[in-house]
Motif scaffolding. Structure first.
Motif, PDB file in Angstrom:
ATOM      1  N   TRP A 654      -7.136   0.249  -4.590  1.00 48.42           N
ATOM      2  CA  TRP A 654      -6.179  -0.775  -5.266  1.00 48.42           C
ATOM      3  C   TRP A 654      -6.408  -1.737  -3.811  1.00 48.42           C
ATOM      4  O   TRP A 654      -6.037  -1.495  -2.874  1.00 48.42           O
ATOM      5  N   GLN A 659      -2.674  -6.767  -5.261  1.00 47.97           N
ATOM      6  CA  GLN A 659      -1.417  -6.398  -4.955  1.00 47.97           C
ATOM      7  C   GLN A 659      -0.943  -8.003  -5.348  1.00 47.97           C
ATOM      8  O   GLN A 659      -0.036  -8.517  -5.737  1.00 47.97           O
ATOM      9  N   TYR A 664       2.155  -4.989  -6.916  1.00 53.32           N
ATOM     10  CA  TYR A 664       2.243  -3.847  -6.328  1.00 53.32           C
ATOM     11  C   TYR A 664       1.300  -3.696  -4.597  1.00 53.32           C
ATOM     12  O   TYR A 664      -0.477  -3.992  -5.144  1.00 53.32           O
ATOM     13  N   ARG A 665       1.719  -2.589  -3.511  1.00 55.89           N
ATOM     14  CA  ARG A 665       1.278  -2.482  -2.739  1.00 55.89           C
ATOM     15  C   ARG A 665       0.230  -0.941  -3.495  1.00 55.89           C
ATOM     16  O   ARG A 665       0.547  -0.632  -4.359  1.00 55.89           O
ATOM     17  N   GLU A 667      -0.455   1.540  -1.444  1.00 55.86           N
ATOM     18  CA  GLU A 667       0.802   2.938  -1.838  1.00 55.86           C
ATOM     19  C   GLU A 667       1.598   3.075  -2.461  1.00 55.86           C
ATOM     20  O   GLU A 667       1.754   4.384  -3.116  1.00 55.86           O
ATOM     21  N   GLU A 668       2.114   1.992  -3.830  1.00 52.80           N
ATOM     22  CA  GLU A 668       2.727   2.579  -4.692  1.00 52.80           C
ATOM     23  C   GLU A 668       2.219   2.515  -6.352  1.00 52.80           C
ATOM     24  O   GLU A 668       2.264   3.024  -6.695  1.00 52.80           O
ATOM     25  N   MET A 669       0.519   2.016  -5.703  1.00 57.21           N
ATOM     26  CA  MET A 669      -0.667   2.546  -6.963  1.00 57.21           C
ATOM     27  C   MET A 669      -1.597   3.729  -7.576  1.00 57.21           C
ATOM     28  O   MET A 669      -1.172   4.226  -8.188  1.00 57.21           O
ATOM     29  N   GLU A 672      -0.445   7.074  -9.045  1.00 57.37           N
ATOM     30  CA  GLU A 672      -0.422   6.371 -10.693  1.00 57.37           C
ATOM     31  C   GLU A 672      -0.919   6.344 -11.523  1.00 57.37           C
ATOM     32  O   GLU A 672      -2.193   5.201 -12.045  1.00 57.37           O
ATOM     33  N   LYS A 676       0.852   2.486 -16.015  1.00 65.91           N
ATOM     34  CA  LYS A 676       3.171   1.096 -15.739  1.00 65.91           C
ATOM     35  C   LYS A 676       1.812  -0.079 -15.681  1.00 65.91           C
ATOM     36  O   LYS A 676       3.639  -0.837 -15.405  1.00 65.91           O
ATOM     37  N   LYS A 709       4.542  -5.954 -11.909  1.00 62.68           N
ATOM     38  CA  LYS A 709       5.602  -5.826 -10.991  1.00 62.68           C
ATOM     39  C   LYS A 709       7.775  -6.118 -11.071  1.00 62.68           C
ATOM     40  O   LYS A 709       8.202  -5.276 -11.234  1.00 62.68           O
ATOM     41  N   ASP A 710       7.871  -7.508 -11.291  1.00 62.15           N
ATOM     42  CA  ASP A 710       8.797  -7.618 -11.603  1.00 62.15           C
ATOM     43  C   ASP A 710       8.658  -8.674 -13.142  1.00 62.15           C
ATOM     44  O   ASP A 710       9.420  -8.678 -13.337  1.00 62.15           O
TER      45      ASP A 710
END
Length: 976
Positions: A654, A659, A664-665, A667-669, A672, A676, A709-710
């Motif tokens: 990623w 980002q 999303y950062r 480490e968040e993706m 995953e 998403k 993300k939002d």
């Protein structure tokens, strides 16, 4: 003259054998299976093509008891070609045994290991020649007698003819029966012809497999200039990267000019005599720009003859045996070195084949037993010369070593066969295995002097009986020590063998990894470099190397700190180890290379006495690291989202662009699921994407929506590619996502503006068109030529303006989803004819030719398909000079109707052809600047065809012209 390039197909290869003047067959295996046989040799045997695939004995059983099968087996076993002339053979031809005479060759064809993999059999029937030689003048007398007999037969035949004429009237019923039989035979012949064709296909397959899978290089050289007409894969491997097909030999392999092998080729071509060479040295380069090497080959040059019996080419079978020859020479050199060592040690080696028990003594061993060096010495003769007190024990121990694997180690006396001299020897031997065979190998060492010394010692001991007891103890100690020494000697021999094997393995490992070794004496400054080390530095093999030369070729930016590290390494307090990576400047070409060195220092009395180590060229590794670092920096700095994932849709990387776009950062993706990011109503897109990627396809500029993300939905353009490893296996997926939300909004605003302006312009333009039509009607009979022409031009411009505005409106409707496809059944041929008729009325500057297809009904929008055809024709008129031809073609192909319009215009560049159907895209050249247009016609045509489930495309050549195509499926459509 150089002949044009040709490549034989399977049928032509079959014809070469079938039409060859000489009868030809190819046999494989110990059973001599007939793989290939042409019609000439099958005719010799009196058989048909069913013999293909049978063994030689099964196919021609009448040859049993004749020498041919045995000769073929001998050629197969030994690999030695057999040639005979005027040899008799009894064959069953025409249902009866007959004698024939042949000249023939059984030629063994070998692979690169020297193993026979097939036998090439060529033969010529010389029965007539034989009969002419043996019969001579007798034939003339026989002919005279035959003439007399024939005259008598003619008289008799005249009488029979009269009788036959009388019998003709009685033969009508017989003729009817004969006609029925003839029809039956014709039917049978048809069946036989079908079978023959199938057999021919099998023969072509056999020939293809034989030539392409043969374990030897095969080529055919055509004509006097030896043009490469055919090559198989193994022949091409002899010259990797070279283009051979269609080229003369001297052009493709110029270094052969002037070599003896060129004269051999000329001789074969001029005389028709075959040539066979074994381990022939030919200096050749492997690649066109590579160095000339000494290469060795086993090969056969076989002259090829045409239908007239004239030589028109050469068939070549070749196997490179360079490695085997070099290995054999190395083995021979090793044997010479070993023999020198044996001679220096005055040892007598021998070996016994454990299967046939044949004894192979050396000349030195024969001398031990009192024989002459050139005298034949069988095993029994050698055993008989062993002293009778030791003979049986020695023979039993040899037998035990052979049958049970025990070690032979024995001291015994032998009596010289000729001189009667007694010599003491010690024999050591054991069974060894090599290439699936077992040998008992041993060596004898003369110990006569030691034994005489022992005997003298015994005699002296008798004279000194007074100190016998003390000597006994000493002898026991000496015996024990002797046994220990023997055991120690055996252990040392074993250790030496293991050391030799370890050294050999180490050398192989070093050579396989191109790892160089070096040895430096800091006290004397002597420096040794191995061959691999010299290769790394580009240093000549025959030139001594010095430490100062090494230092001078360190890279200027690295020299100072590397020399300090060397000083540190040889310091007994600080050093001892050496592990660096630095740059060097090669001696031969001044190229900068990266090397990695490892070393160790050995000290004596706090002084460095030996500094040894290894060196490895790591330039490619360094360059790969730099490329990887640059690629990582590019990925991280890209404004686009660059994401990698597995085929299970799990994200594995990623970047910063991802980002920024999705919020999303990393480490968040990472770890995953890609789902998403996919909105709920588009979840079915991912399985289809995975399906295409698994098949190796690449997805480009796929426009869709993704979720941030939002929770916002954004428009993105996706380019997705499969990630492959070095073997070409697909191991993952790479995705590039570009945010095109603003672009989409701009396109929407542009489409709304175009639609609004087009509607506002259409109303006054309609009124203007009506006024011009009324004016045209009133001026119909006017004598004012200028005003009449002006009104006609004005009317034409109004029509063009109306077409342009309709185009813009259609784009607006198309992109808003409001364009309506009204499908109906109609004849495509009739529609094309109507459009061409309209085009001829408005433009008479070009000749439009319509190649009609059979009437075909399609289910489509009549008006819109007509507009597509009209657009293609109008473009052909606009972009080609006056008076040129325009060809319209309609064909049915694979359940599709394909329509094409071909012009003789200016053509389209390759870089423009894939964009020609894009919205507002126009090809900008000097020729197109004066041609009006907005780049919407082809875009609308493409979209209309896509909405019918078809495809639009084009191909073009600059200065020749262009052809535009579209296809529609013939199956029925549902109403849209």
């Amino acid at each position: 003259m150089i002949q044009p390039s040709r490549r034989l197909n399977n049928d032509q290869l079959l014809n070469i054998l079938t039409l060859s003047k000489d009868a030809t067959a190819i046999y494989t295996g110990e059973e001599l299976i007939i793989e290939i046989a042409n019609d000439a040799i099958i005719g010799f045997w009196g058989k048909d093509r069913s013999v293909i695939g049978q063994s030689f004995i099964e196919a021609v059983p009448e040859l049993v008891g004749q020498p041919f099968f045995g000769l073929l087996q001998e050629v197969w076993r030994t690999g030695v070609t057999y040639e005979a002339t005027d040899m008799a053979a009894q064959l069953r031809v025409g249902g009866r045994l007959q004698w024939f005479y042949y000249d023939f060759i059984y030629r063994a064809i070998k692979n690169e290991k020297g193993e026979v993999y097939c036998i090439l059999h060529t033969a010529t029937d010389v029965t007539a020649r034989h009969l002419r030689i043996t019969e001579g003048l007798e034939r003339e007398q026989e002919l005279q007698e035959e003439i007399t007999a024939t005259n008598e037969e003619l008289k008799s035949a005249n009488a029979e003819t009269i009788k036959a004429n009388e019998a003709l009237s009685l033969s009508k019923s017989q003729l009817v029966r004969l006609n029925a039989e003839l029809e039956q035979r014709v039917s049978l012949k048809g069946t036989e012809l079908t079978t023959a064709r199938q057999e021919a296909e099998r023969q072509r397959d056999r020939i293809k497999r034989f030539f392409m899978q043969a374990p030897a290089g095969i080529c055919i050289l055509d004509g006097a200039e030896f043009v490469f007409e055919l090559i198989n894969p193994l022949y091409q491997q002899l010259f990797p990267g070279r283009e051979l097909l269609g080229k003369p030999l001297l052009e493709a392999v110029p270094e052969i000019k002037g070599a003896p092998i060129w004269d051999v080729l000329q001789d074969v071509y001029q005389t028709g005599k075959s040539f066979e060479g074994d381990e022939l040295l030919i200096p050749l380069a492997r690649t066109s720009d590579g160095p000339v090497e000494n290469r060795y080959f086993n090969f056969i040059y076989q002259a090829r003859q045409d239908e007239s019996g004239l030589v028109d080419g050469i068939l070549v079978f070749v196997i490179e045996v360079t490695e085997q020859v070099n290995n054999r020479k190395a083995v021979e050199q090793a044997k010479e070195n070993l023999q020198m060592a044996i001679d220096a040690a005055e040892l007598g080696p021998y070996y016994i084949n454990t299967t046939d028990r044949i004894f192979h003594p050396s000349a030195r061993l024969k001398e031990f037993f009192g024989f002459a060096p050139d005298e034949e010495v069988p095993y029994e003769a050698a055993i008989n010369q062993i002293h009778e007190d030791y003979r049986q024990a020695a023979a039993d121990l040899v037998e035990a070593a052979i049958t049970k694997g025990v070690r032979f180690d024995m001291e015994y006396p032998v009596v010289g066969f000729h001189d009667g001299k007694i010599r003491w020897v010690r024999g050591i031997g054991e069974v060894q295995h090599h290439d699936g065979k077992s040998y008992f190998t041993g060596v004898l060492h003369e110990i006569t002097e030691r034994k005489l010394a022992e005997k003298q010692q015994g005699e002296y001991t008798k004279e000194l009986q007074s100190i016998n007891e003390e000597m006994v103890a000493s002898n026991e100690e000496l015996a024990a020590t002797n046994e220990e020494l023997i055991a120690t000697q055996q252990r040392l021999e074993h250790i030496n063998r293991e050391l030799a094997e370890s050294t050999s393995r180490l050398r192989m490992a070093i050579e396989s990894t191109n790892l160089g070794t070096w040895d430096y004496n800091p006290q004397t400054h002597d420096l040794y470099w191995s061959k691999e080390c010299r290769d790394v530095y580009g240093y000549p093999e025959n030139q001594p190397v010095s430490f100062s030369a090494f230092s001078d070729h360190l890279h200027p930016d690295d020299r100072t700190w590397v020399e300090k590290e060397i000083e540190k390494a040889i310091d007994p307090v600080k050093g001892g180890h050496y592990d660096l990576s630095f740059r060097i400047v090669r001696f031969d070409n001044a190229e900068t290379r990266w090397v990695k060195v490892n070393g160790r220092v050995y000290f004596e009395d706090d002084k460095a006495v030996q500094f040894i180590g290894t060196v490895l060229d790591i330039t490619e590794l360094k360059e790969a690291e730099e490329k990887s670092a640059k690629l990582a920096a590019i990925i991280q700095s890209s404004d686009d989202a660059i994401i990698s994932k597995t085929f299970d849709s799990v994200i594995t990387s990623w970047n910063t662009g991802a980002q920024r776009i999705f919020g999303y950062r990393a480490e968040e993706m990472i770890g995953e699921s890609i789902y998403k990011l996919i909105p709920a109503d588009r979840q079915d897109e991912e399985p289809e994407i995975i399906k295409q990627l698994r098949s190796g396809e690449r997805i480009q500029h796929y426009e869709t929506k993704r979720q941030t993300k939002d929770g916002r939905l954004i428009d993105v353009s996706l380019t997705i590619s499969p990630v492959k490893d070095s073997q070409g296996n697909i191991i993952g997926i790479s995705k590039i996502a570009r945010d095109i939300t603003e672009k989409k909004l701009d396109e929407t605003r542009k489409s709304d503006f175009i639609g609004m302006v087009s509607h506002e312009l259409k109303t006054p333009l309609t009124s203007l068109g009506a006024i011009i039509q009324v004016a045209n009607a009133k001026l119909k009979n006017s004598e004012d030529v200028f005003l009449t022409g002006a009104m006609q031009k004005a009317n034409l411009q109004v029509k063009r303006m109306t077409a342009m505005i309709n185009g813009f409106l259609n784009i607006s409707r198309l992109e808003s989803g409001k364009i309506h496809i009204a499908k109906q059944e109609f004849d495509m041929e009739a529609l094309i004819s109507d459009v061409i008729e309209e085009a001829n009325i408005s433009a008479s500057t070009h000749l439009i030719h319509f190649v009609k297809c059979a009437p075909v009904l399609v289910n489509a929008d009549y008006e819109k398909i007509g507009s597509v055809i009209s657009n293609y024709i109008s473009n052909a008129i606009k972009y080609s000079p006056n008076g040129k031809n325009i060809e319209v073609l309609c064909v049915i192909k694979d359940d599709q109707v394909v329509v094409s319009v071909k012009d003789e215009g200016i053509g389209i560049k390759p870089q423009d052809i894939n964009k020609i159907f894009d919205r507002y895209y126009r090809v900008e050249t000097v020729h197109t600047k004066r041609i009006s247009g907005f780049g919407i016609g082809l875009y609308l045509s493409s979209e209309i065809i896509k909405r019918h489930g078809g495809r639009a495309w084009a191909d073009s050549q600059i200065g020749v012209g262009s052809t535009f195509y579209f296809s529609l499926p013939l199956e029925a459509f549902e109403e849209t």
